[in-house]
Scaffold this motif. Structure first.
Motif, mmCIF file in Angstrom:
data_model
loop_
_atom_site.group_PDB
_atom_site.id
_atom_site.type_symbol
_atom_site.label_atom_id
_atom_site.label_comp_id
_atom_site.label_asym_id
_atom_site.label_seq_id
_atom_site.Cartn_x
_atom_site.Cartn_y
_atom_site.Cartn_z
ATOM 1 N N ASN A 145 0.854 -1.261 -0.104
ATOM 2 C CA ASN A 145 0.012 0.060 0.001
ATOM 3 C C ASN A 145 1.079 1.186 -0.026
ATOM 4 O O ASN A 145 1.584 1.531 0.998
ATOM 5 N N LEU A 146 0.812 1.975 -1.052
ATOM 6 C CA LEU A 146 1.630 3.174 -1.198
ATOM 7 C C LEU A 146 1.210 4.280 -0.194
ATOM 8 O O LEU A 146 2.019 5.016 0.372
ATOM 9 N N LEU A 196 -2.232 12.379 -5.557
ATOM 10 C CA LEU A 196 -2.445 12.313 -7.080
ATOM 11 C C LEU A 196 -2.262 10.949 -7.878
ATOM 12 O O LEU A 196 -3.242 10.684 -8.584
ATOM 13 N N LEU A 197 -1.497 10.184 -7.562
ATOM 14 C CA LEU A 197 -1.719 8.797 -7.751
ATOM 15 C C LEU A 197 -2.916 8.021 -7.517
ATOM 16 O O LEU A 197 -3.719 7.369 -8.484
ATOM 17 N N ILE A 228 -1.399 13.242 -15.161
ATOM 18 C CA ILE A 228 -1.381 13.117 -13.730
ATOM 19 C C ILE A 228 -0.419 12.338 -12.846
ATOM 20 O O ILE A 228 0.080 12.623 -11.956
ATOM 21 N N VAL A 229 -0.183 11.018 -13.643
ATOM 22 C CA VAL A 229 0.776 10.322 -13.230
ATOM 23 C C VAL A 229 2.308 10.924 -13.167
ATOM 24 O O VAL A 229 3.220 10.786 -12.328
ATOM 25 N N VAL A 280 10.799 5.093 -4.725
ATOM 26 C CA VAL A 280 11.080 6.013 -5.847
ATOM 27 C C VAL A 280 10.824 5.118 -7.203
ATOM 28 O O VAL A 280 10.201 5.314 -7.993
ATOM 29 N N LEU A 281 11.612 3.998 -7.053
ATOM 30 C CA LEU A 281 11.537 2.881 -7.898
ATOM 31 C C LEU A 281 10.227 2.276 -8.388
ATOM 32 O O LEU A 281 9.733 2.008 -9.299
ATOM 33 N N ARG A 282 9.348 1.887 -7.173
ATOM 34 C CA ARG A 282 7.993 1.462 -7.442
ATOM 35 C C ARG A 282 7.249 2.477 -8.106
ATOM 36 O O ARG A 282 6.523 2.103 -8.959
ATOM 37 N N CYS A 283 7.342 3.885 -7.724
ATOM 38 C CA CYS A 283 6.652 4.692 -8.606
ATOM 39 C C CYS A 283 7.174 5.057 -9.997
ATOM 40 O O CYS A 283 6.360 5.314 -10.955
ATOM 41 N N LYS A 284 8.389 4.755 -10.151
ATOM 42 C CA LYS A 284 8.952 4.986 -11.590
ATOM 43 C C LYS A 284 8.404 3.784 -12.324
ATOM 44 O O LYS A 284 8.049 3.969 -13.826
#
Length: 505
Positions: A145-146, A196-197, A228-229, A280-284
């Motif tokens: 869960n982010l 935003l995500l 948005i992403v 950061v990598l998960r979001c990338k």
């Protein structure tokens, strides 16, 4: 046929159950350790208790790693937690360095008590917050869960603020306050990026719980609104990048390293920066899938290159040994960020390898630096001399660790830096001169200061408590092994995790 399906379902259920049990222990041991040490952390046996909880956490992480190797990625506890090849070995690395740092902190903190820097109340706070800090990092690495990831990063910030300020001097309080303010601003940016995500996912999935689950977002990343992403990634990169120490968001890091206890410096450089990079990598991955271009990677390359060059030149101006190696951490996290920004099999492999060896070597260096500073009663490099005479093991540990972190063969840092540089030469030749300049300046700056510390003349006497240097040489031996030979299971992890990270070329 039905019987075979039932057996397969039973096997899957058993695998999930085993992973659930292992994950429960990984999170339960440091959390329980924080509670127990909050009660007995001032006792003479508290260091042994701290080490015991560290080894239990590490063994649980090894069990979890074996479960994922044998059965593949596992989603547990209502999909709120997820372990896969990308995070499970980082869990093992985090718990291992957390354990060895607990071993090191025993004799180190006894000397700090002898010097009057620590009292029973502060010792209890130190031991309790150390275990809570480990729990927060492991929570951040294993959650699916982010939103929980953001909470874990905030918890890690708050616990390290207390650890940095544990000496209660004006300098340590100032460093902790700067750390709290700057990382608080950064974590607020990360919160806005997370919101935003959620907004982008809610348009596709509707108002469901899965809108913040990484596995759910990864499955529909191609349907997310790219504008948005990308905006979310920009905020997340700045927010979590503050934790990583990107230039110009790095100002808290040298002060926090210089003023806090050395074990805290070791886990900050060796572990917390990795956890922020993992976020950061998960979001990338989500951003690459949503926008279909290399813009996220290009942003990371820009921040990484800037951090390498600026940190290298700041290295040449430092007089405090812990501040100098904190700028070295900024430089190496910049290299790692640049590697992941390039993406692809080679870039991701190099980034993962560099994360591993940097954690091992930099924590080993801080272990030796801590004992050297205690012996000299100062962290100024011009007042630390003759380590090879006073404490030969400390002196050899420092010089070998310095050679390793500067990328001298055959240590693992050389292998990862060589792979990063050759990949940059092939795919982004414009960046290669900047990388060489940064690495060259860092090499000259650090070596020129370390050699007199190790081989200079001194009349100092050894410390009354023999330093615990087993962690130093274990870490350096592992870094040497990774420079000579990468075990098959670890190579497979780098390949699988690198494939998961992908990267738009």
């Amino acid at each position: 046929m039905a019987y075979e399906d039932a057996r397969a379902g039973c096997g899957a259920g058993t695998a999930v159950g085993a992973a659930m049990s292992a994950l429960w222990f990984v999170l339960a041991f440091p959390l329980a350790g924080s509670v127990v040490l909050g009660l007995v952390g001032h006792r003479a046996y508290a260091t042994q208790v701290n080490t015991a909880f560290g080894v239990c956490t590490f063994l649980s992480a090894c069990l979890l790693t074996l479960q994922v190797i044998g059965n593949g990625p596992q989603t547990v506890w209502g999909a709120q937690f997820y372990v896969d090849p990308l995070n499970v070995f980082l869990v093992a690395l985090t718990s291992f360095v957390g354990w060895t740092t607990a071993i090191f902190s025993g004799p180190y903190m006894r000397v700090e008590q002898d010097h009057g820097k620590m009292n029973p109340k502060r010792m209890r706070l130190y031991h309790s917050m150390y275990q809570l800090f480990c729990f927060a990092m492991l929570l951040g690495l294993t959650t699916n869960n982010l939103g929980i990831l953001w909470v874990a990063m905030e918890a890690a910030t708050l616990t390290t603020v207390l650890l940095v300020s544990v000496y209660r001097t004006s300098e340590s309080l100032e460093a902790a306050w700067k750390y709290f303010i700057l990382c608080g601003v950064g974590i607020a940016q990360a919160l806005f990026g997370t919101i935003l995500l959620y907004m982008a996912a809610e348009r596709v999935l509707g108002p469901q719980n899965a809108t913040l689950l990484w596995t759910g977002l990864e499955a529909i990343k191609g349907q997310l609104d790219p504008t948005i992403v990308f905006l979310a990634f920009a905020f997340l990169l700045v927010g979590y990048g503050t934790k990583i120490g990107f230039v110009p968001l790095h100002n808290w890091l040298p002060d926090a390293h210089a003023q806090g206890p050395t074990p805290v410096s070791a886990v900050l450089s060796g572990l917390l920066l990795n956890v922020a990079m993992y976020a950061v990598l998960r979001c990338k991955v989500l951003t690459d899938g949503a926008i279909g271009t290399a813009m996220a990677g290009q942003l990371m390359m820009g921040f990484g290159l800037l951090s390498v060059v600026v940190a290298a030149f700041f290295l040449s101006r430092q007089k405090d040994v812990k501040r100098m190696f904190s700028y070295s951490s900024i430089e190496h996290m910049g290299l790692i960020t640049f590697a992941f920004g390039m993406g692809g099999p080679a870039g991701n492999f190099a980034g993962l390898l560099h994360m591993t060896v940097h954690s091992l070597v930099k924590s080993a260096i801080f272990f030796t630096v801590g004992h050297a500073a205690q012996n000299a009663r100062s962290q100024r490099m011009d007042e630390i001399r003759g380590l090879i005479q006073v404490h030969p093991s400390v002196g050899w540990g420092l010089i070998l660790g310095t050679m390793a972190i500067l990328g001298m063969p055959p240590f693992g840092v050389f292998a990862s830096e060589f792979l990063i540089l050759t990949t940059a030469m092939r795919e982004h030749p414009w960046a290669t001169p900047f990388l060489f300049i940064g690495l060259g300046v860092a090499f000259a700056s650090i070596l020129a200061r370390i050699l007199p510390m190790v081989f200079g003349q001194t009349d100092r006497k050894p410390l009354p408590h023999p330093p615990s240097l087993m962690p130093v040489f274990v870490h350096l031996a592992l870094a040497l092994l990774l420079g000579l030979y990468i075990p098959a299971f670890l190579n497979q992890w780098y390949v699988l995790a690198g494939a998961m990270l992908g990267g738009v070329r």
